[in-house]
Write a protein that holds these residues in place. Structure first.
Motif, PDB file in Angstrom:
ATOM      1  N   VAL A   1       0.862  -1.190   0.000  1.00 39.36           N
ATOM      2  CA  VAL A   1       0.000   0.000   0.000  1.00 39.36           C
ATOM      3  C   VAL A   1       0.894   1.234   0.000  1.00 39.36           C
ATOM      4  O   VAL A   1       1.736   1.404   0.886  1.00 39.36           O
ATOM      5  CB  VAL A   1      -0.925  -0.004   1.231  1.00 39.36           C
ATOM      6  CG1 VAL A   1      -1.721   1.310   1.314  1.00 39.36           C
ATOM      7  CG2 VAL A   1      -1.880  -1.199   1.171  1.00 39.36           C
ATOM      8  N   THR A   2       0.729   2.088  -1.005  1.00 37.96           N
ATOM      9  CA  THR A   2       1.620   3.255  -1.135  1.00 37.96           C
ATOM     10  C   THR A   2       0.961   4.552  -0.687  1.00 37.96           C
ATOM     11  O   THR A   2       1.638   5.576  -0.526  1.00 37.96           O
ATOM     12  CB  THR A   2       2.044   3.413  -2.612  1.00 37.96           C
ATOM     13  OG1 THR A   2       0.845   3.520  -3.413  1.00 37.96           O
ATOM     14  CG2 THR A   2       2.872   2.224  -3.060  1.00 37.96           C
ATOM     15  N   ASP A   3      -0.363   4.518  -0.486  1.00 36.86           N
ATOM     16  CA  ASP A   3      -1.034   5.724   0.037  1.00 36.86           C
ATOM     17  C   ASP A   3      -2.366   5.298   0.638  1.00 36.86           C
ATOM     18  O   ASP A   3      -3.020   4.388   0.103  1.00 36.86           O
ATOM     19  CB  ASP A   3      -1.280   6.743  -1.091  1.00 36.86           C
ATOM     20  CG  ASP A   3      -1.883   8.049  -0.568  1.00 36.86           C
ATOM     21  OD1 ASP A   3      -1.104   8.967  -0.253  1.00 36.86           O
ATOM     22  OD2 ASP A   3      -3.134   8.125  -0.436  1.00 36.86           O
ATOM     23  N   LYS A   4      -2.745   5.897   1.754  1.00 38.20           N
ATOM     24  CA  LYS A   4      -4.075   5.640   2.299  1.00 38.20           C
ATOM     25  C   LYS A   4      -4.586   6.898   2.974  1.00 38.20           C
ATOM     26  O   LYS A   4      -3.833   7.649   3.595  1.00 38.20           O
ATOM     27  CB  LYS A   4      -4.106   4.445   3.239  1.00 38.20           C
ATOM     28  CG  LYS A   4      -3.136   4.416   4.378  1.00 38.20           C
ATOM     29  CD  LYS A   4      -3.380   3.125   5.209  1.00 38.20           C
ATOM     30  CE  LYS A   4      -2.165   2.739   6.008  1.00 38.20           C
ATOM     31  NZ  LYS A   4      -2.360   1.474   6.760  1.00 38.20           N
ATOM     32  N   SER A   5      -5.901   7.142   2.815  1.00 36.47           N
ATOM     33  CA  SER A   5      -6.493   8.350   3.406  1.00 36.47           C
ATOM     34  C   SER A   5      -7.997   8.145   3.547  1.00 36.47           C
ATOM     35  O   SER A   5      -8.563   7.232   2.948  1.00 36.47           O
ATOM     36  CB  SER A   5      -6.229   9.563   2.497  1.00 36.47           C
ATOM     37  OG  SER A   5      -6.833   9.320   1.230  1.00 36.47           O
TER      38      SER A   5
END
Ligand code: FAS
Ligand code: PHB
Length: 385
Positions: free
Chosen positions: A256-260
């Motif tokens: 996972v390279t980005d989470k928001s």
């Protein structure tokens, strides 16, 4: 022409006008890196692709973008493909908003009109006159005054332009805040599906999207009070597995390279004009992303606005600018309704009566060509104007 905000709306408006010989200055309060890195929309309607191609930005889009001929709707026991070309003769494209903005900025900086990053204290003035102006401080801290014929407020939901329009006597807004949010991730994982999956599940909605054959973009419905730090990668993947569950198929996991977490709301501000100040894009309206409308609606606004401003500034005719707000708002409300429809149909409210209505609606769309066509026509984008 002064343009406040270098998101897709402001950048595309500047380019559309430049190609018609109308000069502009684009003022952006963030840095170039920040603007280009903001992860947002992923789906382009055909008219958006056509517009970007018409302004010379179609090459990389067609090279790296993915043309999709439909979406899947899923609910327990069923994953049903809606075939857009068969239903309405149109397709959509997967091409991240980050890429659209990079292409627009590169074109702007390659001989296009001035684009000033990291400005501050931006304040439109005298918008009720024929000589509006924008007061701002440039990146070096110098006070500046930009004399304009017209100002475009393309400064998104948090910019100053809408407030100025609302201060006029005829302004009003509508708003709905939804009782859920989206937890979104980017992952270096080949999508396990050829096209997007919108899944209703008793535990909540999930969306399987993508950015390329190697990058997946996935969303989970969560409570708006959720904190991203409470969601480990494994917890996210487990929830996605549950909500997309289908015999003989599984989600592809990867780093996972980005989470928001993204809140969800509908918001409309009318009118989209005050004197010589015109609003376009998120400055005037916000839609929940379930219908993939946000970016495409911004493009539709500036397509209309550019045509109207060329008529005003080159021919002295104000008929199209006088009609702009009403014309744009008709499409805004159509897209607002469709985004509300998709959101209401697919997100769990916790109420079992709602769940029965949602499942009935999903079964109807998956079994009725007329109901499927209505969704396909709205999702792929209705004619502009
Ligand atoms: P933008 O907000 O993109 O651009 C406005 C610009 O104005 C910004 O660069 C901002 O920095 C600048 N600005 C603000 N105040 C200023 C000031 N005072 N002075 C100068 N500049 C100023 N849409 C979808 O279709 N699908 C999605 O999945 C999706 N996900 C989203 C996720 C998030 C977190 C957000 C916030 C939006 C998402 N959207 C999505 C909607 C989004 O794509 C918008 O519709 C799109 O960015 C609209 O473009 P603009 O109107 O140009 O506004
Ligand atoms: C995305 O890929 O970010 C995306 C796609 C479709 C939507 C919302 C977001 O409806």
């Amino acid at each position: 022409m002064g343009i406040i905000g270098a998101g897709p709306a402001g950048l595309l408006l500047s380019r559309l006008l430049a190609l018609q010989g109308i000069d502009s200055v684009v003022l952006e309060n963030r840095s170039r890196d920040y603007v280009e890195a903001r992860i947002r929309a992923g789906i382009l309607e055909q008219h958006t692709v056509d517009t970007l191609s018409a302004v010379g930005l179609g090459d990389r889009l067609h090279r790296e973008g993915l043309e999709h001929s439909g979406i899947y709707l899923q609910y327990p026991g069923t994953r049903h493909k809606l075939d857009f070309p068969e239903l309405c003769g149109r397709t959509v494209w997967v091409y991240g908003q980050t890429e659209v903005v990079k292409d627009l900025i590169a074109a702007q900086l390659d001989g296009g009109p001035p684009l000033l990053f990291e400005v501050s204290d931006v304040q439109p003035e005298d918008v009720d006159t024929d000589s509006p102006r924008i007061r701002f401080t440039d990146a070096d801290g110098n006070p500046q005054l930009l004399e304009c014929d017209v100002i475009a407020g393309t400064d998104g939901f948090h910019g100053p332009s809408r407030t100025l329009v609302q201060e006029s006597s005829r302004g009003r807004t509508w708003e709905r805040t939804y009782p859920y949010a989206w937890l979104g991730i980017l992952a270096d994982a080949a999508p396990a599906t050829d096209e997007l999956i919108y899944a209703w599940h008793p535990e909540g909605f999930a969306l399987y999207s993508m950015r390329s054959p190697k990058v997946s973009r996935l969303y989970l419905q969560v409570d708006p009070s959720e904190k991203i730090e409470d969601w480990s990668d494994e917890r996210i993947w487990d929830a996605l597995d549950t909500r997309f569950a289908l015999d003989g198929w599984s989600v592809n996991r990867g780093p996972v390279t980005d989470k928001s977490i993204l809140p969800m709301r509908s918001f409309v501000s009318a009118p989209m004009r005050r004197g010589r100040l015109f609003l376009a894009g998120d400055a005037a309206h916000i839609v929940p992303p379930t219908g993939a409308k946000g970016l495409n609606l911004a493009v539709a606004d500036v397509t209309l606005l550019a045509t109207a401003l060329v008529r005003l500034l080159q021919e002295g005719r104000s008929d199209l600018v006088d009609a702009y707000s009403d014309t744009a708002l008709r499409r805004v409300w159509r897209c607002t309704h469709f985004s509300w429809f998709m959101t209401s149909m697919l997100h769990r409210s916790g109420d079992d009566f709602d769940a029965q209505l949602q499942l009935s609606q999903l079964e109807r769309v998956c079994s009725s060509e007329a109901a499927a066509r209505e969704l396909a026509e709205n999702y792929t984008g209705l004619p502009i104007g």
